[in-house]
Design an enzyme around this catalytic site. Structure first.
Site, PDB file in Angstrom:
ATOM      1  CG  ASP A 233     -67.548 -35.950 -66.852  1.00 49.09           C
ATOM      2  OD1 ASP A 233     -66.469 -35.448 -66.478  1.00 49.09           O
ATOM      3  OD2 ASP A 233     -68.634 -35.333 -66.840  1.00 49.09           O
TER       4      ASP A 233
ATOM      5  CD  GLN B 270     -69.120 -29.959 -65.072  1.00 53.51           C
ATOM      6  OE1 GLN B 270     -68.719 -29.930 -63.918  1.00 53.51           O
ATOM      7  NE2 GLN B 270     -69.006 -31.039 -65.836  1.00 53.51           N
TER       8      GLN B 270
ATOM      9  CD  GLU C  28     -63.695 -30.165 -62.482  1.00 49.26           C
ATOM     10  OE1 GLU C  28     -64.688 -29.435 -62.217  1.00 49.26           O
ATOM     11  OE2 GLU C  28     -63.614 -31.348 -62.091  1.00 49.26           O
ATOM     12  CG  HIS C  29     -64.708 -29.954 -66.873  1.00 47.24           C
ATOM     13  ND1 HIS C  29     -65.460 -29.973 -65.715  1.00 47.24           N
ATOM     14  CD2 HIS C  29     -64.103 -31.160 -66.937  1.00 47.24           C
ATOM     15  CE1 HIS C  29     -65.313 -31.144 -65.120  1.00 47.24           C
ATOM     16  NE2 HIS C  29     -64.489 -31.894 -65.826  1.00 47.24           N
TER      17      HIS C  29
ATOM     18  CG  HIS D 259     -22.167 -30.881 -46.049  1.00 43.86           C
ATOM     19  ND1 HIS D 259     -22.597 -30.879 -44.748  1.00 43.86           N
ATOM     20  CD2 HIS D 259     -23.270 -31.156 -46.796  1.00 43.86           C
ATOM     21  CE1 HIS D 259     -23.893 -31.128 -44.713  1.00 43.86           C
ATOM     22  NE2 HIS D 259     -24.333 -31.307 -45.948  1.00 43.86           N
TER      23      HIS D 259
ATOM     24  CG  HIS E 261     -71.368 -32.937 -61.173  1.00 47.69           C
ATOM     25  ND1 HIS E 261     -71.236 -34.252 -60.827  1.00 47.69           N
ATOM     26  CD2 HIS E 261     -70.751 -32.792 -62.370  1.00 47.69           C
ATOM     27  CE1 HIS E 261     -70.565 -34.886 -61.784  1.00 47.69           C
ATOM     28  NE2 HIS E 261     -70.268 -34.037 -62.736  1.00 47.69           N
TER      29      HIS E 261
END
Lengths: 433, 433
Positions: free
Chosen positions: B365, B263, B331-332, B424, B266
């Site tokens: 991934d 990670q 996220e992970h 209505h 990135h």
């Protein structure tokens, strides 16, 4: 002088394509730019918390939270419910039961399987921890909105469901409180506007933050939700309500006129459109609308909406209307014919469809079961009505053993290297032994 | 001097609660305010169409669309695919096959039933007509992103799938084109930035509008998507990538170090966090990271990320880590233990979970099947990874006959009257006879 009444179009006229395109592209949404004012409110609530909320509530709602109290407790909601006229209470409870039953069918299934490569793959759904429902004060304070927003959250399994509703000059709507009691709302706060949405999203000392905010509101509330999208989840940005009715000449014109007016009475920006293949029927509906308008308590709003945004469109056959309906992607679509199935099969874009002559849209607004929070302004092209899914999220998961990693791991290494991400490649390669 | 390395926390330390809260609240997302510049670009593309797109592309990408061509045709994508080294092509095709198979299980079921009141109730899912996938140029031009965004759209049944990708100075990434060919992308345009998102949302003379825009991008692309949310559907606003690894002392420290670095490489804003119950193992992982960093091609980015945002957190037992993980809503999440099920059962908030010692995040991934577009920045509290549902929408429907309307219609009339909406009420009442 322009005669009073809605636009009339005929698909056989040479200018039809252009006139219809203008109708499709007409924007009825407010262009009022409140984004800077809303941004300032959000920033202030984030920084100052309760003090900002109290000050803004005093300024906008003329209501002193510190004197009159921030919350409405569960006992007050229960009292409001017990005070309802019995037939009205029964109607609310029938609505809640049916909404709950419909939404229960939306609960998504988890998945968990092992594929032929020996990889275990799955997805698991969980409710969000907390959700907030915005309920407007004033004209649009509808108990049906409370049920439609709160019940899906509770069906999803949300443990903490918070309602915010402004009480201008301290005035509380007992029907809204009764609906909160029926729906199982856990907290009710007497706040509204962008400051209420900010308090829900960021949290304050008094109000713990929530994960999702839904519910209708004015331009400030809508803009606050838009700006806070990503800090919390939100439902779709909502615009003026709309109905398209596709009807043959076998309908009672008075019924179809009533259906068109049921949207027109919502707001001057609402839109009601009739497609028919029968010119005499079109005239009869127009006449029936005019006649019903004169007797309608909400005639001011309904007349403005019908004259400004209404349309009656004559087509040679009803099937020809369906591609036009798709371009409008209406929030509500009635197919008022004896056998609606062939027309329904042609529909690609609509929030909700009401099939046959005995299914007026208003029955769906209240008691049928499906949600009445639906995409407007052509958003049915890409979005859906509010559902249990809006209060849940999915976690995917994976499990590999050495054999499975041996089968698919080398491809991951090759792709990671090709993408120039060597640590990705290495985290797989070290395990390949 | 501050020693180089990530933050070290110990749950037994008196200051732990505060230090952990700081870690949870730390914002790694850019505060760069591009909203005004983006708004100006959107307005210009909406008004001037292709001319604005060409001008902005010339200015930002140094690329003349009118000279070099606006589109990359299908033959060029096919040629890029045929030119791939065979093992790389096989890896891409394995990934595509597995992603397709996983996402096929997400296709929602329609419903259609008649309940005990005689009301027919249902929901019907349809794909959007057209979707756009944004693929960044430069460092983040990943073929895996093309597959992860495009394949769910095609599985949903989207008929027109459009890819936009900037080609600065005219440079095209053949891996991205090959992935587009495999995924079945229908159109590829050489445009990027906010202007590309605007062209997709509003349409131009050359580029027909789409209904949904997904895909990663820089701050300008993300802001354009946020501003156009409602004009089109979008995937979630994405922030820096992140991983949390929960590992006991029985793991190989080098494996866990590799996972943390996968990670970290990135982006400098990425975050990698290890929870463990073994102090010696924590030290061993820290040492392994340092050692692996020295040999890593992406060490510049990874070192910055690890030192600035990384953390190693010691807990007394791993179960104690799980409520802390939920607060991070990562996220992970890797659960690197022999039997991950008890820990997994405790997880409420995570984008994707990787179970056991042989399931490195990077396998997800690329080739495992679940989507790698996942909620970041604590958004797993309320949102989900990209799925087939992002490219579909649900139309609810209702059908009543006279008997069914007789059973539930009176309640709708009562509620409509209580809400002050007489039209209505009337649209139901006229049919009750």
């Amino acid at each position: 002088m322009q005669p009073e009444g809605p636009q009339r179009l005929d698909s056989r006229d040479p200018g039809f394509a252009e006139a219809f395109a203008t109708l499709v592209d007409a924007r009825r949404e407010s262009d009022e730019d409140v984004s800077r004012d809303v941004a300032a409110i959000l920033k202030r609530v984030r920084a100052e918390g309760d003090a900002a909320v109290a000050d803004l509530t005093s300024r906008f709602d003329g209501f002193d939270l510190d004197v009159s109290g921030w919350r409405i407790d569960a006992a007050a909601c229960r009292t409001a419910l017990d005070g309802l006229e019995p037939s009205l209470r029964a109607a609310l409870e029938l609505a809640a039961t049916r909404i709950r039953a419909y939404h229960a069918t939306q609960r998504p299934a988890d998945s968990d399987r092992v594929d032929e490569a020996g990889v275990r793959l799955g997805a698991r759904w969980r409710a969000v921890d907390a959700a907030g429902v915005y309920v407007p004060g004033g004209r649009a304070a509808y108990p049906s909105s409370v049920l439609m927003n709160a019940i899906p959250a509770k069906v999803a399994g949300v443990e903490r469901l918070v309602m915010v509703t402004p009480t201008p000059q301290g005035i509380v709507n007992p029907l809204v409180l009764a609906a909160a009691a029926i729906a199982g709302v856990d907290e009710v706060w007497r706040i509204g506007g962008a400051q209420a949405v900010a308090a829900l999203a960021y949290g304050t000392d008094r109000i713990a933050p929530v994960d999702v905010v839904t519910g209708p509101g004015n331009a400030w509330v809508a803009e606050a939700k838009r700006q806070l999208y990503g800090v919390v989840g939100i439902d779709m940005v909502a615009g003026p309500s709309e109905i398209v009715v596709v009807a043959d000449g076998e309908n009672d014109p008075a019924w179809i006129a009533a259906d068109l007016l049921s949207q027109a009475e919502h707001d001057p920006t609402s839109q009601s459109i009739l497609f028919t293949d029968d010119a005499a029927f079109a005239d009869a509906v127009a006449a029936a609308v005019t006649e019903q308008l004169d007797r309608l308590q909400t005639q001011g709003v309904a007349r403005t909406s019908w004259n400004a945004n209404g349309a009656i469109i004559l087509v040679e056959e009803l099937a020809q209307a369906m591609p036009l309906v798709d371009r409008l992607a209406p929030e509500h679509l009635e197919l008022a014919v004896a056998d609606p199935e062939p027309l329904f099969a042609m529909v690609r874009h609509a929030g909700s469809v009401f099939l046959g002559r005995m299914t007026p849209e208003a029955v769906g607004d209240y008691v049928a079961g499906p949600n009445h929070v639906l995409p407007t302004g052509r958003r049915a092209r890409f979005s859906s009505g509010l559902s249990v899914l809006d209060f849940m999220k999915r976690t995917s998961f994976l499990a590999l053993d050495a054999a499975a990693l041996g089968r698919i791991g080398p491809a991951a290494v090759a792709l990671a290297e090709a993408e120039g991400l060597p640590a990705h490649a290495r985290s797989v390669a070290v395990r390949l032994g």
